[in-house]
Design a protein around this motif. Structure first.
Motif, PDB file in Angstrom:
ATOM      1  N   ASP A   1      33.102  54.519  27.339  1.00  0.00           N
ATOM      2  CA  ASP A   1      33.475  52.994  27.531  1.00  0.00           C
ATOM      3  C   ASP A   1      34.285  52.652  28.511  1.00  0.00           C
ATOM      4  O   ASP A   1      34.175  51.575  29.437  1.00  0.00           O
ATOM      5  CB  ASP A   1      34.078  52.259  26.283  1.00  0.00           C
ATOM      6  N   ALA A   2      35.238  53.429  28.759  1.00  0.00           N
ATOM      7  CA  ALA A   2      36.321  53.296  30.078  1.00  0.00           C
ATOM      8  C   ALA A   2      35.647  53.797  31.357  1.00  0.00           C
ATOM      9  O   ALA A   2      35.779  52.760  32.283  1.00  0.00           O
ATOM     10  CB  ALA A   2      37.502  54.298  29.779  1.00  0.00           C
TER      11      ALA A   2
ATOM     12  N   ARG B   1      33.494  50.591  32.321  1.00  0.00           N
ATOM     13  CA  ARG B   1      34.231  49.467  32.770  1.00  0.00           C
ATOM     14  C   ARG B   1      35.006  49.621  33.932  1.00  0.00           C
ATOM     15  O   ARG B   1      34.974  48.828  34.826  1.00  0.00           O
ATOM     16  CB  ARG B   1      35.375  49.153  31.831  1.00  0.00           C
ATOM     17  N   LEU B   2      35.311  51.104  34.309  1.00  0.00           N
ATOM     18  CA  LEU B   2      35.637  51.433  35.846  1.00  0.00           C
ATOM     19  C   LEU B   2      34.472  51.163  36.720  1.00  0.00           C
ATOM     20  O   LEU B   2      34.966  50.828  37.769  1.00  0.00           O
ATOM     21  CB  LEU B   2      36.164  52.797  35.731  1.00  0.00           C
ATOM     22  N   ARG B   3      33.370  51.690  36.371  1.00  0.00           N
ATOM     23  CA  ARG B   3      32.193  51.457  37.264  1.00  0.00           C
ATOM     24  C   ARG B   3      31.976  49.861  37.446  1.00  0.00           C
ATOM     25  O   ARG B   3      31.789  49.497  38.720  1.00  0.00           O
ATOM     26  CB  ARG B   3      30.897  52.119  36.998  1.00  0.00           C
ATOM     27  N   THR B   4      32.203  48.994  36.731  1.00  0.00           N
ATOM     28  CA  THR B   4      31.993  47.669  36.891  1.00  0.00           C
ATOM     29  C   THR B   4      32.865  47.342  37.936  1.00  0.00           C
ATOM     30  O   THR B   4      32.674  46.728  38.720  1.00  0.00           O
ATOM     31  CB  THR B   4      32.353  46.793  35.589  1.00  0.00           C
ATOM     32  N   VAL B   5      34.392  47.605  37.765  1.00  0.00           N
ATOM     33  CA  VAL B   5      35.394  47.293  38.806  1.00  0.00           C
ATOM     34  C   VAL B   5      35.143  47.786  40.038  1.00  0.00           C
ATOM     35  O   VAL B   5      35.091  47.242  41.136  1.00  0.00           O
ATOM     36  CB  VAL B   5      36.673  47.639  38.236  1.00  0.00           C
TER      37      VAL B   5
ATOM     38  N   MET C   1      41.023  52.389  29.389  1.00  0.00           N
ATOM     39  CA  MET C   1      41.725  53.751  30.026  1.00  0.00           C
ATOM     40  C   MET C   1      42.959  54.053  29.079  1.00  0.00           C
ATOM     41  O   MET C   1      43.247  55.319  28.718  1.00  0.00           O
ATOM     42  CB  MET C   1      42.011  53.785  31.464  1.00  0.00           C
ATOM     43  N   ASP C   2      43.650  53.005  28.665  1.00  0.00           N
ATOM     44  CA  ASP C   2      44.826  53.261  27.820  1.00  0.00           C
ATOM     45  C   ASP C   2      44.597  53.819  26.423  1.00  0.00           C
ATOM     46  O   ASP C   2      45.020  54.734  26.005  1.00  0.00           O
ATOM     47  CB  ASP C   2      45.684  52.002  27.788  1.00  0.00           C
ATOM     48  N   LEU C   3      43.388  53.333  25.963  1.00  0.00           N
ATOM     49  CA  LEU C   3      43.014  53.745  24.596  1.00  0.00           C
ATOM     50  C   LEU C   3      42.388  55.120  24.446  1.00  0.00           C
ATOM     51  O   LEU C   3      42.533  55.877  24.022  1.00  0.00           O
ATOM     52  CB  LEU C   3      41.912  52.703  24.140  1.00  0.00           C
ATOM     53  N   ALA C   4      41.407  55.420  25.916  1.00  0.00           N
ATOM     54  CA  ALA C   4      41.088  56.595  25.873  1.00  0.00           C
ATOM     55  C   ALA C   4      42.147  57.551  25.978  1.00  0.00           C
ATOM     56  O   ALA C   4      41.884  58.807  25.726  1.00  0.00           O
ATOM     57  CB  ALA C   4      39.969  56.827  27.216  1.00  0.00           C
ATOM     58  N   ALA C   5      43.186  57.419  26.956  1.00  0.00           N
ATOM     59  CA  ALA C   5      44.284  58.353  26.862  1.00  0.00           C
ATOM     60  C   ALA C   5      44.584  59.068  25.377  1.00  0.00           C
ATOM     61  O   ALA C   5      45.448  60.031  25.464  1.00  0.00           O
ATOM     62  CB  ALA C   5      45.320  57.950  27.861  1.00  0.00           C
ATOM     63  N   VAL C   6      44.713  58.144  24.867  1.00  0.00           N
ATOM     64  CA  VAL C   6      45.157  58.339  23.317  1.00  0.00           C
ATOM     65  C   VAL C   6      44.250  59.598  22.958  1.00  0.00           C
ATOM     66  O   VAL C   6      44.982  60.612  21.969  1.00  0.00           O
ATOM     67  CB  VAL C   6      45.064  57.233  22.346  1.00  0.00           C
ATOM     68  N   PHE C   7      42.996  59.507  23.289  1.00  0.00           N
ATOM     69  CA  PHE C   7      42.071  60.662  22.632  1.00  0.00           C
ATOM     70  C   PHE C   7      42.080  61.624  23.528  1.00  0.00           C
ATOM     71  O   PHE C   7      41.147  62.637  23.673  1.00  0.00           O
ATOM     72  CB  PHE C   7      40.775  60.028  22.560  1.00  0.00           C
TER      73      PHE C   7
ATOM     74  N   VAL D   1      39.248  44.100  35.431  1.00  0.00           N
ATOM     75  CA  VAL D   1      40.107  44.923  35.810  1.00  0.00           C
ATOM     76  C   VAL D   1      41.297  45.093  34.526  1.00  0.00           C
ATOM     77  O   VAL D   1      41.471  46.237  34.254  1.00  0.00           O
ATOM     78  CB  VAL D   1      41.168  44.685  36.872  1.00  0.00           C
ATOM     79  N   HIS D   2      41.566  44.249  33.835  1.00  0.00           N
ATOM     80  CA  HIS D   2      42.308  44.237  32.560  1.00  0.00           C
ATOM     81  C   HIS D   2      41.485  45.081  31.461  1.00  0.00           C
ATOM     82  O   HIS D   2      42.284  45.901  30.853  1.00  0.00           O
ATOM     83  CB  HIS D   2      42.686  42.793  32.085  1.00  0.00           C
ATOM     84  N   ALA D   3      40.279  44.901  31.364  1.00  0.00           N
ATOM     85  CA  ALA D   3      39.688  45.718  30.353  1.00  0.00           C
ATOM     86  C   ALA D   3      39.326  46.880  30.734  1.00  0.00           C
ATOM     87  O   ALA D   3      39.478  47.788  29.875  1.00  0.00           O
ATOM     88  CB  ALA D   3      38.157  44.937  30.333  1.00  0.00           C
TER      89      ALA D   3
END
Length: 61
Positions: free
Chosen positions: A10-11, A14-18, A39-45, A32-34
């Protein structure tokens, strides 16, 4: 698919979109916010830059 794989996918999407927007010279603050939030959520994992590089180096889906 594990939570880590799902969060990374997912991250990366979203990065590819940006990144695509950067190629045209115009980014959406919402996108950009999304991407940052994903990425913040993905870092948790435990998702790392290496995980993003692997996903972003593959052709668009």
């Amino acid at each position: 698919m594990t939570l880590k794989e799902s969060a990374a996918a997912d991250a990366a999407r979203r990065l590819r979109t940006v990144f695509d927007q950067l190629e045209t010279g115009r980014t959406s603050p919402d996108d950009v916010h999304a991407a940052n939030t994903a990425m913040d959520l993905a870092a948790v994992f435990g998702v790392t830059a290496h995980d993003y590089a692997a996903r972003l180096s593959t052709p668009k889906r």
